[in-house]
Write an enzyme that holds these catalytic residues in place. Structure first.
Site, PDB file in Angstrom:
ATOM      1  N   ASN A   6      -3.484  -0.147  15.865  1.00  0.00           N
ATOM      2  CA  ASN A   6      -2.953   0.216  14.547  1.00  0.00           C
ATOM      3  C   ASN A   6      -4.049   0.948  13.757  1.00  0.00           C
ATOM      4  O   ASN A   6      -5.114   0.383  13.507  1.00  0.00           O
ATOM      5  CB  ASN A   6      -2.498  -1.061  13.826  1.00  0.00           C
ATOM      6  CG  ASN A   6      -1.939  -0.774  12.449  1.00  0.00           C
ATOM      7  OD1 ASN A   6      -2.502   0.020  11.703  1.00  0.00           O
ATOM      8  ND2 ASN A   6      -0.838  -1.414  12.112  1.00  0.00           N
ATOM      9  N   HIS A   9      -5.841   1.586   8.736  1.00  0.00           N
ATOM     10  CA  HIS A   9      -6.972   1.431   7.817  1.00  0.00           C
ATOM     11  C   HIS A   9      -7.984   2.572   7.882  1.00  0.00           C
ATOM     12  O   HIS A   9      -8.854   2.670   7.022  1.00  0.00           O
ATOM     13  CB  HIS A   9      -7.609   0.051   7.972  1.00  0.00           C
ATOM     14  CG  HIS A   9      -6.627  -1.006   7.522  1.00  0.00           C
ATOM     15  ND1 HIS A   9      -5.970  -0.921   6.320  1.00  0.00           N
ATOM     16  CD2 HIS A   9      -6.157  -2.117   8.134  1.00  0.00           C
ATOM     17  CE1 HIS A   9      -5.145  -1.945   6.200  1.00  0.00           C
ATOM     18  NE2 HIS A   9      -5.232  -2.677   7.289  1.00  0.00           N
ATOM     19  N   HIS A  42       1.922   2.073  10.101  1.00  0.00           N
ATOM     20  CA  HIS A  42       2.884   1.542   9.139  1.00  0.00           C
ATOM     21  C   HIS A  42       3.016   2.541   7.987  1.00  0.00           C
ATOM     22  O   HIS A  42       2.064   2.758   7.250  1.00  0.00           O
ATOM     23  CB  HIS A  42       2.350   0.186   8.631  1.00  0.00           C
ATOM     24  CG  HIS A  42       3.305  -0.550   7.735  1.00  0.00           C
ATOM     25  ND1 HIS A  42       3.071  -1.839   7.329  1.00  0.00           N
ATOM     26  CD2 HIS A  42       4.474  -0.194   7.169  1.00  0.00           C
ATOM     27  CE1 HIS A  42       4.055  -2.238   6.553  1.00  0.00           C
ATOM     28  NE2 HIS A  42       4.924  -1.257   6.428  1.00  0.00           N
ATOM     29  N   ARG A  44       4.199   2.869   4.666  1.00  0.00           N
ATOM     30  CA  ARG A  44       4.666   1.998   3.579  1.00  0.00           C
ATOM     31  C   ARG A  44       5.404   2.796   2.522  1.00  0.00           C
ATOM     32  O   ARG A  44       5.121   3.974   2.315  1.00  0.00           O
ATOM     33  CB  ARG A  44       3.477   1.289   2.930  1.00  0.00           C
ATOM     34  CG  ARG A  44       2.983   0.101   3.731  1.00  0.00           C
ATOM     35  CD  ARG A  44       1.864  -0.614   2.994  1.00  0.00           C
ATOM     36  NE  ARG A  44       1.614  -1.911   3.571  1.00  0.00           N
ATOM     37  CZ  ARG A  44       2.164  -3.042   3.145  1.00  0.00           C
ATOM     38  NH1 ARG A  44       2.947  -3.035   2.096  1.00  0.00           N
ATOM     39  NH2 ARG A  44       1.897  -4.176   3.739  1.00  0.00           N
ATOM     40  N   ARG A  48       0.395   3.801   0.616  1.00  0.00           N
ATOM     41  CA  ARG A  48      -0.990   3.459   0.237  1.00  0.00           C
ATOM     42  C   ARG A  48      -2.004   3.863   1.310  1.00  0.00           C
ATOM     43  O   ARG A  48      -3.179   4.001   1.029  1.00  0.00           O
ATOM     44  CB  ARG A  48      -1.116   1.960  -0.057  1.00  0.00           C
ATOM     45  CG  ARG A  48      -0.988   1.077   1.152  1.00  0.00           C
ATOM     46  CD  ARG A  48      -1.313  -0.361   0.826  1.00  0.00           C
ATOM     47  NE  ARG A  48      -0.298  -0.983   0.002  1.00  0.00           N
ATOM     48  CZ  ARG A  48      -0.100  -2.295  -0.038  1.00  0.00           C
ATOM     49  NH1 ARG A  48      -0.874  -3.100   0.651  1.00  0.00           N
ATOM     50  NH2 ARG A  48       0.853  -2.816  -0.781  1.00  0.00           N
ATOM     51  N   GLU A  69       5.847   1.075  12.229  1.00  0.00           N
ATOM     52  CA  GLU A  69       6.228  -0.117  11.461  1.00  0.00           C
ATOM     53  C   GLU A  69       6.817   0.362  10.151  1.00  0.00           C
ATOM     54  O   GLU A  69       6.243   1.234   9.495  1.00  0.00           O
ATOM     55  CB  GLU A  69       5.008  -0.980  11.174  1.00  0.00           C
ATOM     56  CG  GLU A  69       4.347  -1.526  12.416  1.00  0.00           C
ATOM     57  CD  GLU A  69       3.027  -2.217  12.077  1.00  0.00           C
ATOM     58  OE1 GLU A  69       2.606  -2.212  10.908  1.00  0.00           O
ATOM     59  OE2 GLU A  69       2.424  -2.780  12.991  1.00  0.00           O
ATOM     60  N   THR A 100       1.087  -7.293   5.434  1.00  0.00           N
ATOM     61  CA  THR A 100       2.406  -7.867   5.685  1.00  0.00           C
ATOM     62  C   THR A 100       2.318  -9.391   5.756  1.00  0.00           C
ATOM     63  O   THR A 100       1.664  -9.939   6.639  1.00  0.00           O
ATOM     64  CB  THR A 100       2.966  -7.308   7.019  1.00  0.00           C
ATOM     65  OG1 THR A 100       2.789  -5.901   7.015  1.00  0.00           O
ATOM     66  CG2 THR A 100       4.427  -7.648   7.175  1.00  0.00           C
ATOM     67  N   GLU A 150       8.360  -8.828  17.760  1.00  0.00           N
ATOM     68  CA  GLU A 150       6.906  -8.954  17.693  1.00  0.00           C
ATOM     69  C   GLU A 150       6.635 -10.243  16.914  1.00  0.00           C
ATOM     70  O   GLU A 150       7.059 -10.379  15.765  1.00  0.00           O
ATOM     71  CB  GLU A 150       6.269  -7.751  16.980  1.00  0.00           C
ATOM     72  CG  GLU A 150       4.757  -7.901  16.901  1.00  0.00           C
ATOM     73  CD  GLU A 150       4.045  -6.659  16.343  1.00  0.00           C
ATOM     74  OE1 GLU A 150       4.568  -5.542  16.448  1.00  0.00           O
ATOM     75  OE2 GLU A 150       2.941  -6.838  15.797  1.00  0.00           O
ATOM     76  N   HIS A 193      -1.046  -9.333  14.344  1.00  0.00           N
ATOM     77  CA  HIS A 193      -1.456  -9.585  12.957  1.00  0.00           C
ATOM     78  C   HIS A 193      -2.635 -10.552  12.903  1.00  0.00           C
ATOM     79  O   HIS A 193      -2.537 -11.685  13.357  1.00  0.00           O
ATOM     80  CB  HIS A 193      -0.329 -10.132  12.065  1.00  0.00           C
ATOM     81  CG  HIS A 193      -0.565  -9.764  10.618  1.00  0.00           C
ATOM     82  ND1 HIS A 193      -1.444 -10.446   9.827  1.00  0.00           N
ATOM     83  CD2 HIS A 193      -0.065  -8.749   9.869  1.00  0.00           C
ATOM     84  CE1 HIS A 193      -1.461  -9.874   8.634  1.00  0.00           C
ATOM     85  NE2 HIS A 193      -0.646  -8.843   8.635  1.00  0.00           N
TER      86      HIS A 193
HETATM   87  N1  PXP Z   1       1.810  -5.932  13.730  1.00  0.00           N
HETATM   88  C1  PXP Z   1       2.476  -5.721  12.562  1.00  0.00           C
HETATM   89  C2  PXP Z   1       3.971  -5.757  12.587  1.00  0.00           C
HETATM   90  C3  PXP Z   1       1.781  -5.451  11.365  1.00  0.00           C
HETATM   91  O1  PXP Z   1       2.467  -5.245  10.225  1.00  0.00           O
HETATM   92  C4  PXP Z   1       0.373  -5.360  11.412  1.00  0.00           C
HETATM   93  C5  PXP Z   1      -0.377  -5.004  10.169  1.00  0.00           C
HETATM   94  O2  PXP Z   1      -0.021  -3.725   9.744  1.00  0.00           O
HETATM   95  C6  PXP Z   1      -0.271  -5.562  12.641  1.00  0.00           C
HETATM   96  C7  PXP Z   1       0.462  -5.860  13.777  1.00  0.00           C
HETATM   97  C8  PXP Z   1      -1.764  -5.444  12.773  1.00  0.00           C
HETATM   98  O3  PXP Z   1      -2.387  -6.432  12.008  1.00  0.00           O
HETATM   99  P1  PXP Z   1      -3.971  -6.377  11.824  1.00  0.00           P
HETATM  100  O4  PXP Z   1      -4.288  -5.148  11.045  1.00  0.00           O
HETATM  101  O5  PXP Z   1      -4.269  -7.640  11.067  1.00  0.00           O
HETATM  102  O6  PXP Z   1      -4.579  -6.359  13.185  1.00  0.00           O
END
Ligand code: PXP
Length: 240
Positions: A6, A9, A42, A44, A48, A69, A100, A150, A193
């Site tokens: 992901n 960030h 994601h 949003r 952001r 996402e 989330t 998931e 997550h």
């Molecule tokens: N899976 C989903 C559905 C999420 O919303 C997120 C966060 O955007 C993640 C995985 C990844 O989480 P993390 O950034 O804490 O690794």
């Protein structure tokens, strides 16, 4: 287990200055080069971090599957149908949250989700639901004809961070049971997550029931730390 990276960030850092760097598109290509199995992002509603253009470019340039996402709202459905990611993952979204929090309450939105998901599946896009390790939410995901779930690993990650290892074991068992249940219904099972370089190790024992992990924050955080020395010495050389 496959790894979905992901890259949200990377965009968070860029948006802190509203400039052009660092680029999540470049990050996605680097993640691909480094062996990622999928790029997850994601979009949003408040934009952001990831912007619409990032999604479009990543879909165009990245060869790996792209997992979008998104909140289950019409605006996002239109974007998904236009950009056609390989998968969408439906997540709950609140503007005031930092990340989330909790899984989607599929049970209370069943009627709405049936139509929503149908349109997306008709376009050939896989549909996954981000849910807690909860039988009722998993059954509801099957009823609305999702392809996959998931499992939210946030509680597992929090317990690990508190070093509450007795509860960590129980949470792993809860996730295992939920994953096996989902698998028995014919759903594909992913998780994510809050997973980190430390807590992912215990999680690997669920490899028989979970196909894929989606990890973001910890990978990007480590990229900043691991890359900082090189970045400073390059600037120092330039200034000299
Ligand atoms: N899976 C989903 C559905 C999420 O919303 C997120 C966060 O955007 C993640 C995985 C990844 O989480 P993390 O950034 O804490 O690794």
């Amino acid at each position: 287990m496959r790894l979905g990276v992901n890259i949200d960030h990377v965009a968070t850092v860029r948006e802190a200055r509203k400039t052009h760097e660092p680029s999540p598109v470049f990050a996605a290509l680097l993640a691909q080069k480094a062996g990622a199995d999928q790029i997850t992002l994601h979009l949003r509603e408040d934009r952001r971090h990831i912007q619409d253009r990032d999604l479009e470019l990543i879909k165009e340039l990245v060869i790996l599957p792209v997992n979008l996402e998104m909140a289950p709202v019409e605006e996002m459905k239109d974007i998904a149908l236009r950009v056609k990611p390989d998968r969408i993952t439906l997540v709950p979204e609140r503007r005031e949250e930092i990340t989330t929090e909790g899984g989607l309450d599929v049970l209370s939105m069943k009627d709405y989700l049936i139509g929503f998901i149908n349109d997306i599946k008709d376009a050939g896009i896989e549909v996954s639901m981000f849910v807690e390790a909860d039988r009722e939410q998993i059954s509801a995901s099957k009823e609305v004809e999702a392809d996959a779930v998931e499992i939210h690993t946030g509680r597992y990650a929090n317990l690990w961070n508190e070093h509450n290892f007795q509860e960590v074991r129980k949470e792993l068992e809860r996730i295992r049971e939920a994953s096996l249940y989902a698998k028995s219904l014919g759903l594909r099972v992913y998780a994510g997550h809050g997973l980190t370089y430390q807590n992912v190790k215990d999680f690997l024992e669920l490899g028989d029931c979970i196909e894929e992990l989606n990890i973001g924050h910890s990978i990007i955080a480590n990229a900043v730390i691991m890359g900082l020395e090189q970045a400073v010495s390059t600037m120092k050389e330039l200034i000299k």
